[in-house]
Every structure is written in structure tokens, then in C-alpha cells.
Design a protein around this motif. Structure first.
Motif, PDB file in Angstrom:
ATOM      1  N   ASN A 155       0.836  -1.208   0.000  1.00  0.00           N
ATOM      2  CA  ASN A 155       0.000   0.000   0.000  1.00  0.00           C
ATOM      3  C   ASN A 155       0.868   1.254   0.000  1.00  0.00           C
ATOM      4  O   ASN A 155       0.541   2.244  -0.670  1.00  0.00           O
ATOM      5  CB  ASN A 155      -0.916   0.005   1.225  1.00  0.00           C
ATOM      6  CG  ASN A 155      -2.037  -1.009   1.123  1.00  0.00           C
ATOM      7  OD1 ASN A 155      -2.364  -1.499   0.041  1.00  0.00           O
ATOM      8  ND2 ASN A 155      -2.620  -1.362   2.254  1.00  0.00           N
ATOM      9  N   THR A 156       1.964   1.209   0.753  1.00  0.00           N
ATOM     10  CA  THR A 156       2.883   2.345   0.776  1.00  0.00           C
ATOM     11  C   THR A 156       3.474   2.598  -0.605  1.00  0.00           C
ATOM     12  O   THR A 156       3.612   3.741  -1.035  1.00  0.00           O
ATOM     13  CB  THR A 156       4.014   2.095   1.789  1.00  0.00           C
ATOM     14  OG1 THR A 156       3.449   1.722   3.044  1.00  0.00           O
ATOM     15  CG2 THR A 156       4.849   3.351   1.983  1.00  0.00           C
ATOM     16  N   VAL A 157       3.839   1.518  -1.293  1.00  0.00           N
ATOM     17  CA  VAL A 157       4.358   1.662  -2.658  1.00  0.00           C
ATOM     18  C   VAL A 157       3.286   2.222  -3.589  1.00  0.00           C
ATOM     19  O   VAL A 157       3.553   3.135  -4.399  1.00  0.00           O
ATOM     20  CB  VAL A 157       4.864   0.299  -3.180  1.00  0.00           C
ATOM     21  CG1 VAL A 157       5.294   0.406  -4.641  1.00  0.00           C
ATOM     22  CG2 VAL A 157       6.024  -0.201  -2.324  1.00  0.00           C
ATOM     23  N   ILE A 191       0.881   4.095  -2.893  1.00  0.00           N
ATOM     24  CA  ILE A 191       0.605   5.497  -2.569  1.00  0.00           C
ATOM     25  C   ILE A 191       1.767   6.387  -2.983  1.00  0.00           C
ATOM     26  O   ILE A 191       1.577   7.435  -3.610  1.00  0.00           O
ATOM     27  CB  ILE A 191       0.305   5.649  -1.064  1.00  0.00           C
ATOM     28  CG1 ILE A 191      -1.018   4.979  -0.696  1.00  0.00           C
ATOM     29  CG2 ILE A 191       0.266   7.132  -0.677  1.00  0.00           C
ATOM     30  CD1 ILE A 191      -1.283   4.926   0.797  1.00  0.00           C
ATOM     31  N   SER A 192       2.982   5.981  -2.651  1.00  0.00           N
ATOM     32  CA  SER A 192       4.151   6.849  -2.846  1.00  0.00           C
ATOM     33  C   SER A 192       4.507   7.027  -4.315  1.00  0.00           C
ATOM     34  O   SER A 192       4.806   8.141  -4.747  1.00  0.00           O
ATOM     35  CB  SER A 192       5.355   6.275  -2.087  1.00  0.00           C
ATOM     36  OG  SER A 192       5.076   6.154  -0.721  1.00  0.00           O
ATOM     37  N   VAL A 193       4.498   5.949  -5.084  1.00  0.00           N
ATOM     38  CA  VAL A 193       4.914   6.041  -6.489  1.00  0.00           C
ATOM     39  C   VAL A 193       3.959   6.915  -7.308  1.00  0.00           C
ATOM     40  O   VAL A 193       4.404   7.842  -8.004  1.00  0.00           O
ATOM     41  CB  VAL A 193       5.071   4.639  -7.093  1.00  0.00           C
ATOM     42  CG1 VAL A 193       5.358   4.725  -8.598  1.00  0.00           C
ATOM     43  CG2 VAL A 193       6.200   3.884  -6.396  1.00  0.00           C
ATOM     44  N   PRO A 194       2.638   6.676  -7.285  1.00  0.00           N
ATOM     45  CA  PRO A 194       1.751   7.572  -8.050  1.00  0.00           C
ATOM     46  C   PRO A 194       1.764   9.012  -7.548  1.00  0.00           C
ATOM     47  O   PRO A 194       1.721   9.949  -8.361  1.00  0.00           O
ATOM     48  CB  PRO A 194       0.359   6.945  -7.866  1.00  0.00           C
ATOM     49  CG  PRO A 194       0.613   5.538  -7.481  1.00  0.00           C
ATOM     50  CD  PRO A 194       1.876   5.559  -6.687  1.00  0.00           C
ATOM     51  N   ALA A 195       1.817   9.197  -6.219  1.00  0.00           N
ATOM     52  CA  ALA A 195       1.828  10.564  -5.689  1.00  0.00           C
ATOM     53  C   ALA A 195       3.076  11.311  -6.126  1.00  0.00           C
ATOM     54  O   ALA A 195       3.021  12.505  -6.450  1.00  0.00           O
ATOM     55  CB  ALA A 195       1.739  10.536  -4.165  1.00  0.00           C
ATOM     56  N   THR A 196       4.204  10.627  -6.178  1.00  0.00           N
ATOM     57  CA  THR A 196       5.439  11.270  -6.625  1.00  0.00           C
ATOM     58  C   THR A 196       5.416  11.520  -8.128  1.00  0.00           C
ATOM     59  O   THR A 196       5.777  12.608  -8.594  1.00  0.00           O
ATOM     60  CB  THR A 196       6.649  10.398  -6.266  1.00  0.00           C
ATOM     61  OG1 THR A 196       6.668  10.169  -4.849  1.00  0.00           O
ATOM     62  CG2 THR A 196       7.949  11.061  -6.685  1.00  0.00           C
ATOM     63  N   THR A 197       4.980  10.532  -8.890  1.00  0.00           N
ATOM     64  CA  THR A 197       4.957  10.664 -10.351  1.00  0.00           C
ATOM     65  C   THR A 197       4.023  11.776 -10.793  1.00  0.00           C
ATOM     66  O   THR A 197       4.376  12.604 -11.644  1.00  0.00           O
ATOM     67  CB  THR A 197       4.545   9.338 -10.998  1.00  0.00           C
ATOM     68  OG1 THR A 197       5.431   8.289 -10.568  1.00  0.00           O
ATOM     69  CG2 THR A 197       4.581   9.436 -12.512  1.00  0.00           C
ATOM     70  N   LEU A 198       2.820  11.814 -10.229  1.00  0.00           N
ATOM     71  CA  LEU A 198       1.846  12.836 -10.624  1.00  0.00           C
ATOM     72  C   LEU A 198       2.329  14.235 -10.257  1.00  0.00           C
ATOM     73  O   LEU A 198       2.172  15.179 -11.044  1.00  0.00           O
ATOM     74  CB  LEU A 198       0.503  12.556  -9.957  1.00  0.00           C
ATOM     75  CG  LEU A 198      -0.290  11.371 -10.510  1.00  0.00           C
ATOM     76  CD1 LEU A 198      -1.527  11.104  -9.667  1.00  0.00           C
ATOM     77  CD2 LEU A 198      -0.697  11.628 -11.970  1.00  0.00           C
ATOM     78  N   PRO A 253      -0.861   2.477   4.963  1.00  0.00           N
ATOM     79  CA  PRO A 253       0.541   2.240   4.618  1.00  0.00           C
ATOM     80  C   PRO A 253       1.301   1.639   5.797  1.00  0.00           C
ATOM     81  O   PRO A 253       0.740   1.392   6.870  1.00  0.00           O
ATOM     82  CB  PRO A 253       1.061   3.635   4.272  1.00  0.00           C
ATOM     83  CG  PRO A 253       0.206   4.540   5.088  1.00  0.00           C
ATOM     84  CD  PRO A 253      -1.138   3.893   5.185  1.00  0.00           C
ATOM     85  N   LEU A 254       2.601   1.456   5.602  1.00  0.00           N
ATOM     86  CA  LEU A 254       3.421   0.783   6.600  1.00  0.00           C
ATOM     87  C   LEU A 254       3.543   1.602   7.883  1.00  0.00           C
ATOM     88  O   LEU A 254       3.608   1.034   8.978  1.00  0.00           O
ATOM     89  CB  LEU A 254       4.810   0.510   6.017  1.00  0.00           C
ATOM     90  CG  LEU A 254       5.724  -0.429   6.798  1.00  0.00           C
ATOM     91  CD1 LEU A 254       5.053  -1.777   7.030  1.00  0.00           C
ATOM     92  CD2 LEU A 254       7.043  -0.613   6.067  1.00  0.00           C
ATOM     93  N   THR A 255       3.589   2.926   7.773  1.00  0.00           N
ATOM     94  CA  THR A 255       3.716   3.746   8.975  1.00  0.00           C
ATOM     95  C   THR A 255       2.523   3.564   9.906  1.00  0.00           C
ATOM     96  O   THR A 255       2.685   3.459  11.121  1.00  0.00           O
ATOM     97  CB  THR A 255       3.841   5.231   8.591  1.00  0.00           C
ATOM     98  OG1 THR A 255       2.757   5.581   7.704  1.00  0.00           O
ATOM     99  CG2 THR A 255       5.157   5.492   7.891  1.00  0.00           C
TER     100      THR A 255
END
Length: 291
Positions: A89-91, A93-100, A240-242
Motif C-alpha cells: 500500500n505504501t508503494v 501510494i508513494s509512487v503515483p503521488a510522486t509521479t503525478l 501504509p506501513l507507517t
């Protein structure tokens, strides 16, 4: 006739680099680095020890007794479907949020820097003004909006929130960097028949790679380590993991055999991303400081 030239560096980064090259300063930096890395080493060794060993002695005792170390904690952690799902879930979330954020901000920054359109300066002032809006202000209104749209408790909802609050800083950063590109370079490309899209893709993006890499690192680290937004907008299936690690603390207290490997696993990915882009990151940070 002998002409004496002053070869001393004149810019402050060059003078700083020259001073940091001395042996004493390098020794101090090495000691400082060892002090900073000690907690990371302690976390890693604790993640390889059993709960009984961690409760009975400090992590440094494993240096004298390496028999305490094993991968059993990681095997148990990876066998937990809740933790592994939180990691993915962290991946997601993080990858699309960074890419966009990188893609949208790069397009907007190029428009603000080099395209003429009505209200450009006023709209950019609005973007700059959004930089001072704290995240906490938008939590409840956005949560209500997401509830009406059916996005509350979903991964797309968390991604959209991160994208919305990451864009103002990203646009501001890249716009200032793109504005430093020589105008003659862009005018020459237009005279050669290049379209705005082609100029952006083949000229601006390669030149702005250091700033884009720096932005990607900042955004990825912020989203990967975020817990506030995920704690509010994600449910048990999309957390996510946190948040998953935080729930372990709430349920089981000081179960270091779960928290230590989970925390180290959460730490490894952003560190790997940073080292993968560190060359571009340093270039982006130092851009414009040396003429």
C-alpha cells in the motif's frame, strides 16, 4: 616579467569545498557521520535479535555475541499478511503521488516560466500563497469531500491529497529553475520549428533534470514517511506501513521483534531511492550557487 595571478577560489561554495578538504575537517565529518549512523546500526542489530535478547541487554552486545543475530524476525514479519499488504500500500501510494506531482508540476512550471497567457502572474501568486497553508487546515474539509465522492478510506484518496498539497511547492521550485534557462536557447528552438511540447520534452526536461530529481526525492520521502494523512484518510485495507507499525505499538506495546524489522524495512526503501538519485540531488541543490 612574471605575472602573479590569484588562484584562490572566489565563490563561497569553492572556498567552502577547499576548507572541507583539510584532514582535520574530514576527520570531524567522519566522526559526525559515525554518530549519526549509530542509531541506524542499533535498529538493524535490534531487528536481528529476539525479543528476549533485546529485553535483557543492549543491541551493542550483539557485536561481541554474533550468535544472537538471525533473520527469524524478518521471516515472521514477511509472513504477516497485514504488514506485507501495508508495505505494498505504501508503494501504491508513494509512487503515483510522486509521479503525478513531478509530471504536473513540470508542465505547470514550464507554462508559468515561458508561456504567455492571461492571468499568469496572478495565478502564480495564488500558487505561492498556497505554500503557507498548513496541511491540518484541509484535513476535515477534504475528508468530508472525499466521503461524498466515495474516496474516503481508499488509496486513490490518499494519493490525491498528497498530490494536491505537494503541487504548490513543486511548481514553485521547478518554475524558478526553468526560468533560469537562457531565453536564447528556447527562441532558437522555436525558430527551428520546434513546438512547445517538443521544446519542453527534449530541451527543458533534460536541462531541468537535477531539479526534477531533487523534487522527486523530497516528494517520495515525504509521502513514504507520512502518517498523519494516511492515519485520517486510509482504512485498514489501504493503510501504509507507517500506520501499520503505529497500530502494532497501540495493540502490543513494546514488541521490538516486530517494530524493529518493520521500521528498518520502512527505512531501506527511501535510503535506496536517495542513493540512486544522489548525484542529481546534489546538482539540484547546488544549482545557481556557482557561476
Amino acid at each position: 616579467m612574471t605575472v602573479i595571478t590569484d588562484k584562490r577560489p572566489r565563490t563561497w561554495p569553492a572556498r567552502l569545498t577547499r576548507r572541507l578538504s583539510s584532514g582535520v575537517v574530514q576527520a570531524v565529518l567522519v566522526v559526525t557521520g559515525l554518530i549519526w549512523i549509530t542509531p541506524l546500526a542499533g535498529l538493524f542489530l535490534s531487528s536481528l535479535r529476539t525479543e528476549r535478547d533485546n529485553a535483557g541487554s543492549g543491541w551493542w552486545t550483539a557485536l561481541a555475541e554474533p550468535g544472537q543475530l538471525s533473520l527469524d524476525n524478518y521471516s515472521t514479519l514477511l509472513a504477516d499478511t497485514g504488514i506485507t499488504q501495508a508495505f505494498w500500500n505504501t508503494v501504491l501510494i508513494s509512487v503515483p503521488a510522486t509521479t503525478l506531482v513531478v509530471v504536473l508540476s513540470a508542465l505547470a512550471a514550464y507554462a508559468f516560466a515561458w508561456l504567455e497567457f492571461p492571468g499568469r502572474d496572478a495565478l502564480f501568486l495564488v500558487v505561492v500563497a498556497l505554500l503557507v497553508v498548513p496541511v491540518q487546515v484541509g484535513l476535515l474539509p477534504v475528508a468530508k469531500l472525499f466521503g461524498q465522492l466515495g474516496l474516503f478510506g481508499t488509496i486513490p484518496g490518499v494519493v490525491l491529497f498528497h498530490v494536491a498539497y505537494g503541487l504548490p511547492f513543486a511548481i514553485f521550485l521547478l518554475r524558478n529553475y526553468f526560468a533560469e534557462i537562457p531565453r536564447e536557447m528556447l527562441e532558437a528552438a522555436r525558430m527551428d520549428g520546434g513546438s512547445e511540447w517538443r521544446i519542453f520534452a527534449q530541451l527543458v526536461l533534460p536541462v531541468g533534470r537535477p531539479a526534477i530529481a531533487s523534487l522527486a526525492i523530497f516528494q517520495f520521502l515525504w509521502v513514504w514517511n507520512d502518517m498523519l494523512v494516511a492515519l485520517l484518510f486510509a482504512d485498514s485495507a489501504s493503510q501504509p506501513l507507517t500506520v501499520a507499525l503505529q497500530s502494532q505499538i497501540r495493540q502490543f506495546g513494546s514488541n521490538i521483534d516486530v517494530l524493529a524489522p518493520g521500521a528498518f524495512l520502512s527505512l531501506v526503501v527511501p535510503v535506496a531511492v536517495f542513493f540512486a538519485f544522489q548525484r542529481h540531488f546534489v546538482q539540484g541543490v547546488m544549482a545557481g550557487s556557482v557561476k
